[in-house]
Design an enzyme around this catalytic site. Sequence first.
Site, mmCIF file in Angstrom:
data_model
loop_
_atom_site.group_PDB
_atom_site.id
_atom_site.type_symbol
_atom_site.label_atom_id
_atom_site.label_comp_id
_atom_site.label_asym_id
_atom_site.label_seq_id
_atom_site.Cartn_x
_atom_site.Cartn_y
_atom_site.Cartn_z
ATOM 1 N N GLY A 12 140.132 24.155 -54.655
ATOM 2 C CA GLY A 12 139.831 25.536 -54.985
ATOM 3 C C GLY A 12 139.525 25.640 -56.459
ATOM 4 N N GLY A 13 138.938 26.728 -56.845
ATOM 5 C CA GLY A 13 138.584 26.935 -58.240
ATOM 6 C C GLY A 13 139.804 27.167 -59.113
ATOM 7 N N SER A 14 139.572 27.171 -60.400
ATOM 8 C CA SER A 14 140.622 27.444 -61.370
ATOM 9 C C SER A 14 141.247 28.806 -61.073
ATOM 10 C CB SER A 14 140.013 27.435 -62.777
ATOM 11 O OG SER A 14 140.981 27.711 -63.740
ATOM 12 N N SER A 15 142.551 28.883 -61.158
ATOM 13 C CA SER A 15 143.326 30.114 -60.954
ATOM 14 C C SER A 15 143.237 30.665 -59.540
ATOM 15 C CB SER A 15 142.923 31.187 -61.977
ATOM 16 O OG SER A 15 143.185 30.729 -63.287
ATOM 17 N N GLY A 17 145.196 29.654 -57.129
ATOM 18 C CA GLY A 17 146.529 29.665 -56.549
ATOM 19 C C GLY A 17 146.974 28.352 -55.935
ATOM 20 N N LYS A 18 146.232 27.276 -56.171
ATOM 21 C CA LYS A 18 146.563 25.979 -55.570
ATOM 22 C C LYS A 18 147.941 25.480 -55.969
ATOM 23 C CE LYS A 18 143.114 23.882 -57.431
ATOM 24 N NZ LYS A 18 142.751 24.988 -58.300
ATOM 25 N N SER A 19 148.284 25.565 -57.226
ATOM 26 C CA SER A 19 149.573 25.045 -57.696
ATOM 27 C C SER A 19 150.741 25.809 -57.072
ATOM 28 C CB SER A 19 149.664 25.103 -59.220
ATOM 29 O OG SER A 19 148.667 24.291 -59.793
ATOM 30 N N ASP A 39 145.221 18.819 -63.169
ATOM 31 C CA ASP A 39 145.677 19.287 -64.487
ATOM 32 C C ASP A 39 146.644 18.293 -65.117
ATOM 33 O OD1 ASP A 39 144.137 21.561 -64.321
ATOM 34 O OD2 ASP A 39 145.784 22.884 -63.758
#
Length: 182
Positions: A12-15, A17-19, A39
């Site tokens: 998924g793109g940055s921000s 919610g993957k983390s 990251d």
Amino acid sequence: MPTSAQVIVLNGGSSSGKSGIARCLQAVLPEAWLAIGVDTLIDVLPARLRLGSEGIGFGGEGEVSAGAEFRLLEDAWMAGVATMVRSGARVIVDDVFLGGTESRKRWETALDGLDVLWVGVRCDAAVAVGRELARGDRVAGMAEAQAELVHRGMTYDVEVDSAQAEAIECARVIAAAVVRTP
């Protein structure tokens, strides 16, 4: 369809919610799963590779460039993740497929022979931009630039939308696709 996944790859793109989803997956899956993100790889790079053309660069409009030396280290990192899985660890990978299907092919090569659950983490660009601003540790524009780009040409086993559901709900959807094996 459920799988006896050894690896869960979140794209998924940055921000997007993957983390947060990865942390929730660690909480809802009964086995121990390691969460490893791109990251982390970027954080452990020497400073010269976070600025130069041979490393990874971040432009003023949110664009990301990856040089040859970064790609070599990224390939080694991917191979290392695969070795951990082959040695018995279950791993959740949090990545951003900026190269589209080529990025996925690189992971497919590294994870060859392993049972992988491919997950698309979608998030409306406006929501991702709001998260990006709230975090304060991202290059402005990355979330908007990546929201759809990373999903072009992709097929997934499971897709979740973190703009429409909380991280724990997304994790439960993903976990339902993982068959628990002894």
